[in-house]
Design a protein around this motif. Structure first.
Motif, PDB file in Angstrom:
ATOM      1  N   VAL A  97      -7.071   2.876  38.837  1.00 54.94           N
ATOM      2  CA  VAL A  97      -6.797   2.925  40.268  1.00 54.94           C
ATOM      3  C   VAL A  97      -5.300   2.830  40.525  1.00 54.94           C
ATOM      4  CG1 VAL A  97      -7.022   1.630  42.412  1.00 54.94           C
ATOM      5  CG2 VAL A  97      -9.038   2.081  41.037  1.00 54.94           C
ATOM      6  N   LYS A  98      -4.609   1.966  39.793  1.00 57.84           N
ATOM      7  CA  LYS A  98      -3.164   1.839  39.944  1.00 57.84           C
ATOM      8  C   LYS A  98      -2.472   3.147  39.581  1.00 57.84           C
ATOM      9  CE  LYS A  98      -3.070  -3.128  38.963  1.00 57.84           C
ATOM     10  NZ  LYS A  98      -2.619  -4.173  37.998  1.00 57.84           N
ATOM     11  N   ASP A  99      -2.881   3.758  38.475  1.00 57.23           N
ATOM     12  CA  ASP A  99      -2.291   5.030  38.059  1.00 57.23           C
ATOM     13  C   ASP A  99      -2.550   6.114  39.087  1.00 57.23           C
ATOM     14  OD1 ASP A  99      -1.398   3.849  35.755  1.00 57.23           O
ATOM     15  OD2 ASP A  99      -3.036   4.593  34.499  1.00 57.23           O
ATOM     16  N   ASP A 100      -3.796   6.171  39.603  1.00 58.01           N
ATOM     17  CA  ASP A 100      -4.156   7.172  40.599  1.00 58.01           C
ATOM     18  C   ASP A 100      -3.244   7.094  41.807  1.00 58.01           C
ATOM     19  OD1 ASP A 100      -6.231   7.928  38.990  1.00 58.01           O
ATOM     20  OD2 ASP A 100      -7.800   6.950  40.158  1.00 58.01           O
ATOM     21  N   ARG A 101      -3.014   5.872  42.288  1.00 60.54           N
ATOM     22  CA  ARG A 101      -2.189   5.693  43.482  1.00 60.54           C
ATOM     23  C   ARG A 101      -0.763   6.149  43.247  1.00 60.54           C
ATOM     24  NH1 ARG A 101      -4.524  -0.330  44.975  1.00 60.54           N
ATOM     25  NH2 ARG A 101      -6.492   0.357  45.926  1.00 60.54           N
ATOM     26  N   PRO A 139     -15.316  10.304  46.482  1.00 59.27           N
ATOM     27  CA  PRO A 139     -14.884  10.042  45.100  1.00 59.27           C
ATOM     28  C   PRO A 139     -14.519   8.584  44.887  1.00 59.27           C
ATOM     29  CG  PRO A 139     -13.169  11.200  46.327  1.00 59.27           C
ATOM     30  CD  PRO A 139     -14.390  11.202  47.202  1.00 59.27           C
ATOM     31  N   SER A 140     -14.874   8.079  43.725  1.00 59.07           N
ATOM     32  CA  SER A 140     -14.567   6.693  43.379  1.00 59.07           C
ATOM     33  C   SER A 140     -13.338   6.591  42.486  1.00 59.07           C
ATOM     34  CB  SER A 140     -15.762   6.039  42.674  1.00 59.07           C
ATOM     35  OG  SER A 140     -16.086   6.743  41.486  1.00 59.07           O
ATOM     36  N   ARG A 141     -12.804   7.745  42.052  1.00 60.01           N
ATOM     37  CA  ARG A 141     -11.629   7.762  41.197  1.00 60.01           C
ATOM     38  C   ARG A 141     -10.987   9.137  41.257  1.00 60.01           C
ATOM     39  NH1 ARG A 141     -15.079   6.894  35.641  1.00 60.01           N
ATOM     40  NH2 ARG A 141     -17.012   7.535  36.593  1.00 60.01           N
ATOM     41  N   GLU A 142      -9.788   9.247  40.700  1.00 64.46           N
ATOM     42  CA  GLU A 142      -9.089  10.531  40.628  1.00 64.46           C
ATOM     43  C   GLU A 142      -8.774  10.837  39.172  1.00 64.46           C
ATOM     44  OE1 GLU A 142      -5.610  10.405  43.069  1.00 64.46           O
ATOM     45  OE2 GLU A 142      -6.731  10.160  44.940  1.00 64.46           O
ATOM     46  N   LEU A 143      -8.933  12.105  38.821  1.00 63.41           N
ATOM     47  CA  LEU A 143      -8.579  12.579  37.482  1.00 63.41           C
ATOM     48  C   LEU A 143      -7.464  13.601  37.647  1.00 63.41           C
ATOM     49  CD1 LEU A 143     -12.184  13.214  36.064  1.00 63.41           C
ATOM     50  CD2 LEU A 143     -10.941  11.054  36.236  1.00 63.41           C
ATOM     51  N   TRP A 144      -6.379  13.438  36.895  1.00 68.13           N
ATOM     52  CA  TRP A 144      -5.199  14.286  37.042  1.00 68.13           C
ATOM     53  C   TRP A 144      -5.027  15.169  35.808  1.00 68.13           C
ATOM     54  CZ3 TRP A 144      -2.004  14.533  41.321  1.00 68.13           C
ATOM     55  CH2 TRP A 144      -2.317  13.630  42.347  1.00 68.13           C
ATOM     56  N   LEU A 145      -5.081  16.476  36.052  1.00 69.11           N
ATOM     57  CA  LEU A 145      -4.955  17.449  34.971  1.00 69.11           C
ATOM     58  C   LEU A 145      -3.875  18.470  35.304  1.00 69.11           C
ATOM     59  CD1 LEU A 145      -8.732  18.398  34.414  1.00 69.11           C
ATOM     60  CD2 LEU A 145      -7.515  16.410  33.507  1.00 69.11           C
ATOM     61  N   ALA A 191     -18.731  20.622  38.431  1.00 70.39           N
ATOM     62  CA  ALA A 191     -19.834  19.817  37.905  1.00 70.39           C
ATOM     63  C   ALA A 191     -19.333  18.466  37.395  1.00 70.39           C
ATOM     64  CB  ALA A 191     -20.550  20.566  36.782  1.00 70.39           C
ATOM     65  N   ALA A 192     -18.146  18.442  36.797  1.00 69.38           N
ATOM     66  CA  ALA A 192     -17.566  17.175  36.331  1.00 69.38           C
ATOM     67  C   ALA A 192     -17.227  16.271  37.519  1.00 69.38           C
ATOM     68  CB  ALA A 192     -16.317  17.444  35.498  1.00 69.38           C
ATOM     69  N   ALA A 193     -16.668  16.872  38.579  1.00 71.26           N
ATOM     70  CA  ALA A 193     -16.361  16.088  39.784  1.00 71.26           C
ATOM     71  C   ALA A 193     -17.637  15.480  40.352  1.00 71.26           C
ATOM     72  CB  ALA A 193     -15.673  16.967  40.817  1.00 71.26           C
ATOM     73  N   ASP A 194     -18.713  16.267  40.364  1.00 77.58           N
ATOM     74  CA  ASP A 194     -19.989  15.784  40.895  1.00 77.58           C
ATOM     75  C   ASP A 194     -20.600  14.718  39.989  1.00 77.58           C
ATOM     76  OD1 ASP A 194     -19.684  17.650  42.921  1.00 77.58           O
ATOM     77  OD2 ASP A 194     -20.968  19.147  41.969  1.00 77.58           O
ATOM     78  N   ARG A 195     -20.595  14.966  38.687  1.00 78.96           N
ATOM     79  CA  ARG A 195     -21.242  14.053  37.743  1.00 78.96           C
ATOM     80  C   ARG A 195     -20.543  12.697  37.686  1.00 78.96           C
ATOM     81  NH1 ARG A 195     -22.637  10.469  35.617  1.00 78.96           N
ATOM     82  NH2 ARG A 195     -23.554  10.093  33.554  1.00 78.96           N
ATOM     83  N   PHE A 196     -19.185  12.717  37.668  1.00 77.63           N
ATOM     84  CA  PHE A 196     -18.440  11.474  37.509  1.00 77.63           C
ATOM     85  C   PHE A 196     -17.930  10.917  38.844  1.00 77.63           C
ATOM     86  CE2 PHE A 196     -17.934  13.690  33.369  1.00 77.63           C
ATOM     87  CZ  PHE A 196     -18.552  12.739  32.566  1.00 77.63           C
ATOM     88  N   VAL A 197     -18.360  11.532  39.946  1.00 74.48           N
ATOM     89  CA  VAL A 197     -17.984  11.108  41.305  1.00 74.48           C
ATOM     90  C   VAL A 197     -16.466  10.926  41.379  1.00 74.48           C
ATOM     91  CG1 VAL A 197     -18.613   9.624  43.231  1.00 74.48           C
ATOM     92  CG2 VAL A 197     -20.158   9.814  41.289  1.00 74.48           C
ATOM     93  N   ALA A 198     -15.755  11.985  40.998  1.00 73.81           N
ATOM     94  CA  ALA A 198     -14.297  11.923  40.895  1.00 73.81           C
ATOM     95  C   ALA A 198     -13.648  13.084  41.630  1.00 73.81           C
ATOM     96  CB  ALA A 198     -13.875  11.946  39.431  1.00 73.81           C
ATOM     97  N   ALA A 210     -11.864  13.711  29.420  1.00 75.16           N
ATOM     98  CA  ALA A 210     -12.218  12.522  28.646  1.00 75.16           C
ATOM     99  C   ALA A 210     -11.044  11.549  28.568  1.00 75.16           C
ATOM    100  CB  ALA A 210     -12.677  12.919  27.240  1.00 75.16           C
ATOM    101  N   ASP A 211      -9.835  12.099  28.417  1.00 71.35           N
ATOM    102  CA  ASP A 211      -8.665  11.230  28.374  1.00 71.35           C
ATOM    103  C   ASP A 211      -8.483  10.503  29.700  1.00 71.35           C
ATOM    104  OD1 ASP A 211      -6.086  10.423  26.944  1.00 71.35           O
ATOM    105  OD2 ASP A 211      -5.341  11.187  28.866  1.00 71.35           O
ATOM    106  N   GLN A 212      -8.688  11.218  30.812  1.00 70.35           N
ATOM    107  CA  GLN A 212      -8.541  10.584  32.123  1.00 70.35           C
ATOM    108  C   GLN A 212      -9.641   9.547  32.375  1.00 70.35           C
ATOM    109  OE1 GLN A 212      -6.250  11.315  35.060  1.00 70.35           O
ATOM    110  NE2 GLN A 212      -5.053  11.657  33.193  1.00 70.35           N
ATOM    111  N   LEU A 213     -10.849   9.846  31.945  1.00 73.16           N
ATOM    112  CA  LEU A 213     -11.976   8.945  32.184  1.00 73.16           C
ATOM    113  C   LEU A 213     -11.981   7.741  31.252  1.00 73.16           C
ATOM    114  CD1 LEU A 213     -14.955  11.438  32.667  1.00 73.16           C
ATOM    115  CD2 LEU A 213     -14.074   9.854  34.400  1.00 73.16           C
ATOM    116  N   PHE A 214     -11.768   7.998  29.965  1.00 77.44           N
ATOM    117  CA  PHE A 214     -11.991   6.972  28.945  1.00 77.44           C
ATOM    118  C   PHE A 214     -10.757   6.644  28.117  1.00 77.44           C
ATOM    119  CE2 PHE A 214     -16.017   9.510  29.281  1.00 77.44           C
ATOM    120  CZ  PHE A 214     -16.711   8.585  30.048  1.00 77.44           C
TER     121      PHE A 214
END
Length: 225
Positions: free
Chosen positions: A38-42, A190-196, A160-167, A103-107
């Motif tokens: 969350v800190k990184d996302d912000r 969304p409960s989180r953000e993934l940056w690519l 589909a990834a955005a939907d599956r991981f609520v991101a 995967a890197d962003q999530l885990f």
């Protein structure tokens, strides 16, 4: 007969336990990383808050650009990374790069790409009506292709990834007219953000702020494997 039944029941129970364990493992990892993420996302969000994103249209991959266009695209993406104070965590270009970057962003480990692909394909399969209109081929053929390791992810797998991981998936792209794309989960906040980063039609990497790119050390395969 009884012995065969017992074996079948044991196999079914094992599969169920494995699925439950996968879900528990995912939640465990997500919980461990959530506060840090969350800190990184912000921090990243503030850097691009002034940019307008375009509506995302799920689609399968287009043509790969020729060498000259690809080179110009890469230069454009590199300039944008510098402009917005961002840096890439490079992932392997083995056909799994989209799933590795997610995967890197999530885990915080791109080696969990097999798990991400499995979950994305599961999402596509279970909610076929939501996605099939974007696929210009037999849907079963598309799913069969996308199950294979090394099959390139596309803009439909991003949805589909955005939907599956609520991101919310945020893409900094090399497109000439489209610098920034946001993919939002359907019908959910969304409960989180993934940056690519997206070197258009060629490669995805995982994004961090300049100076914040982690050094990845090969980890023992566990949890999601």
């Amino acid at each position: 007969m009884s012995e065969q039944y017992d074996k079948a029941r044991a196999s079914s129970s094992s599969s169920l336990n494995s699925s439950v364990q996968d879900a528990e493992d995912e939640r465990t990892i997500a919980n461990i990383l959530s506060e840090e993420q969350v800190k990184d996302d912000r921090r990243l969000g503030k850097r691009l808050s002034h940019l307008d994103s375009i509506p995302h249209t799920p689609r399968i991959n287009g043509e790969i650009p020729d060498v000259n266009d690809a080179t110009l695209d890469h230069e454009r993406l590199s300039e944008r990374l510098i402009t917005y104070g961002l840096a890439e965590m490079q992932v392997e270009g083995d056909g799994n790069c989209q799933f590795r970057a997610i995967a890197d962003q999530l885990f915080r480990n791109p080696e969990y790409h097999k798990h991400v692909r499995k979950e994305v394909v599961k999402q596509l399969k279970h909610f076929q009506k939501s996605y099939e209109s974007y696929v210009p081929m037999k849907y079963k053929t598309y799913l069969k292709k996308m199950k294979r390791s090394g099959e390139w992810g596309d803009h439909l797998t991003l949805q589909a990834a955005a939907d599956r991981f609520v991101a919310k998936i945020c893409l900094l792209t090399s497109f000439r007219e489209t610098c920034f794309i946001e993919i939002l989960p359907k019908d959910q906040s969304p409960s989180r953000e993934l940056w690519l980063s997206f070197w258009s039609e060629v490669h995805y990497n995982s994004l961090y702020g300049s100076g914040d790119v982690p050094t990845r050390v090969a980890k023992k395969k566990h949890w999601l494997f």
